[in-house]
Design a protein around this motif. Sequence first.
Motif, mmCIF file in Angstrom:
data_model
loop_
_atom_site.group_PDB
_atom_site.id
_atom_site.type_symbol
_atom_site.label_atom_id
_atom_site.label_comp_id
_atom_site.label_asym_id
_atom_site.label_seq_id
_atom_site.Cartn_x
_atom_site.Cartn_y
_atom_site.Cartn_z
ATOM 1 N N ARG A 65 2.418 1.600 -3.480
ATOM 2 C CA ARG A 65 1.411 2.197 -4.326
ATOM 3 C C ARG A 65 0.997 3.763 -4.231
ATOM 4 O O ARG A 65 0.743 4.303 -4.914
ATOM 5 C CB ARG A 65 0.075 1.172 -3.908
ATOM 6 C CG ARG A 65 -0.725 0.715 -5.209
ATOM 7 C CD ARG A 65 -1.902 -0.137 -4.789
ATOM 8 N NE ARG A 65 -1.453 -1.457 -3.956
ATOM 9 C CZ ARG A 65 -2.358 -2.116 -3.200
ATOM 10 N NH1 ARG A 65 -3.492 -1.962 -3.114
ATOM 11 N NH2 ARG A 65 -1.986 -3.083 -2.804
ATOM 12 N N ALA A 66 1.017 4.134 -2.907
ATOM 13 C CA ALA A 66 0.752 5.615 -2.511
ATOM 14 C C ALA A 66 1.780 6.503 -3.309
ATOM 15 O O ALA A 66 1.428 7.504 -3.778
ATOM 16 C CB ALA A 66 0.628 5.833 -1.054
ATOM 17 N N PRO A 82 0.782 -1.237 0.144
ATOM 18 C CA PRO A 82 0.142 -0.180 -0.060
ATOM 19 C C PRO A 82 0.931 1.184 -0.046
ATOM 20 O O PRO A 82 0.588 2.108 -0.592
ATOM 21 C CB PRO A 82 -0.729 -0.232 1.268
ATOM 22 C CG PRO A 82 -0.853 -1.551 1.670
ATOM 23 C CD PRO A 82 0.627 -2.144 0.919
ATOM 24 N N TYR A 83 1.894 1.367 0.491
ATOM 25 C CA TYR A 83 2.978 2.312 0.523
ATOM 26 C C TYR A 83 3.427 2.736 -0.603
ATOM 27 O O TYR A 83 3.359 3.721 -1.210
ATOM 28 C CB TYR A 83 3.907 2.431 1.901
ATOM 29 C CG TYR A 83 4.644 3.669 1.899
ATOM 30 C CD1 TYR A 83 3.836 4.878 2.487
ATOM 31 C CD2 TYR A 83 5.794 3.883 1.769
ATOM 32 C CE1 TYR A 83 4.634 6.082 2.496
ATOM 33 C CE2 TYR A 83 6.692 5.096 1.549
ATOM 34 C CZ TYR A 83 5.938 6.027 2.241
ATOM 35 O OH TYR A 83 6.593 7.467 2.246
ATOM 36 N N ARG A 94 1.324 6.674 -6.860
ATOM 37 C CA ARG A 94 0.003 7.493 -7.273
ATOM 38 C C ARG A 94 0.632 8.938 -6.994
ATOM 39 O O ARG A 94 0.233 9.832 -7.820
ATOM 40 C CB ARG A 94 -1.016 7.115 -6.374
ATOM 41 C CG ARG A 94 -1.557 5.789 -6.822
ATOM 42 C CD ARG A 94 -2.861 5.734 -5.923
ATOM 43 N NE ARG A 94 -3.764 4.625 -6.428
ATOM 44 C CZ ARG A 94 -3.889 3.716 -5.889
ATOM 45 N NH1 ARG A 94 -3.687 3.409 -4.290
ATOM 46 N NH2 ARG A 94 -4.746 2.341 -6.352
#
Lengths: 229, 229
Positions: free
Chosen positions: A93-94, A90-91, A97
Amino acid sequence: MSTSDAKLLGLWASPFTTRVQMALKLKSVEFEFIQENLQNKSELLLKTNPVHKKVPVFIHDDKPICESLIIIQYIEDTWISGPSILPTDPYDRAIARFWAAYIDDKWFPLLKELGAAHGDEARTSIMEKIFEGLALLEEAFDKCSKGKGFFGEENVGYLDIALGCYLGWVKATEIMTGVKWLDETKTPGLVGWAERLCSDNAVKDVLPEAQKLVEHYKMSTPKEKSATA
Amino acid sequence: MSTSDAKLLGLWASPFTTRVQMALKLKSVEFEFIQENLQNKSELLLKTNPVHKKVPVFIHDDKPICESLIIIQYIEDTWISGPSILPTDPYDRAIARFWAAYIDDKWFPLLKELGAAHGDEARTSIMEKIFEGLALLEEAFDKCSKGKGFFGEENVGYLDIALGCYLGWVKATEIMTGVKWLDETKTPGLVGWAERLCSDNAVKDVLPEAQKLVEHYKMSTPKEKSATA
């Protein structure tokens, strides 16, 4: 993968269209490409993207999806058996983005501004900002790639697509301005990355040739220059 | 949920900060709120968001994440046992993302423009665009809510947060301009939605009071007015 119900409404010269083509190719999704004429927008474009009236529009099972990064996320969420486009963590991915948004909202608009700028002073100031942005992206590449070849580490991923779709235009503006944006001294990571990316199977056939983009740019109207998203 | 390593660097009046607070509350994530002073930005802000130097920044396990919609996605991806913020269906998710981007990139900037506009003609033109945007959002509400109370159907979701975070400012600009943005005739769906949302547990304690925002707006500098993302 059989997906005869997948259509991409786009423009060959639009980096945002290229972006979606890259993602579809990465996932081995077959689709019909419909070339749009921005000087005479089709009924299909006006119907499927009534809010922005811009390409690309991806139409899947008759349902339209607009905005290139949102389309890529949709492709990722829909063809889950293909290779992952976004990082798993998730990190990470952030962070991917974050840089994709930076590229679209801050960095690429500078290349467009440069085309419209008048006077040496204005041009120099914009060019400095473009180089500052590239220095940030070089740092981002170092961190995201973790010593491997792509922003997505071993494989072409979200940020490779998000930045890579502009490579044709990066080279086209190099031809038009005589300025070399990527060089071995300041951005060695990005130089190697761009070479690797341009020979990648998902990219090499869909990235427009720089010289063709130069000709397209010289012939297109100001309205067309801003009609993709 | 124990998350003593979660910090939010924000500003009480920033809708983008409110947005993250809503998402954390929805997921029952405990966090430390650190009020930022935009007239004298903290070392922590400059260190954790060196590119934009804006709030909010969410710091989780010492790792900073910037940009409110990216933070919300991170929260969704990290606290997976809490209620889902994004729709489950990939197409519904794409539509929610589309409207969230529309709200941030096209609609809310109009409210800011209105504050800076000079002359009746300019103000009237901006107000027309704000109403046109609200008509689109009313339509989006009809489609997304599927006859239920929220954009996220039965529950507060991504688009409820993305638009709902602005409700304090919507009311504040109503006080300042005397214009009622949401009314029973033109936007009945949104009127009911706003009432429901403002009484929701994840929202009612974090949404700033309109009157306080009016006072804050009158006292803040132009630089501060644009220093959140």
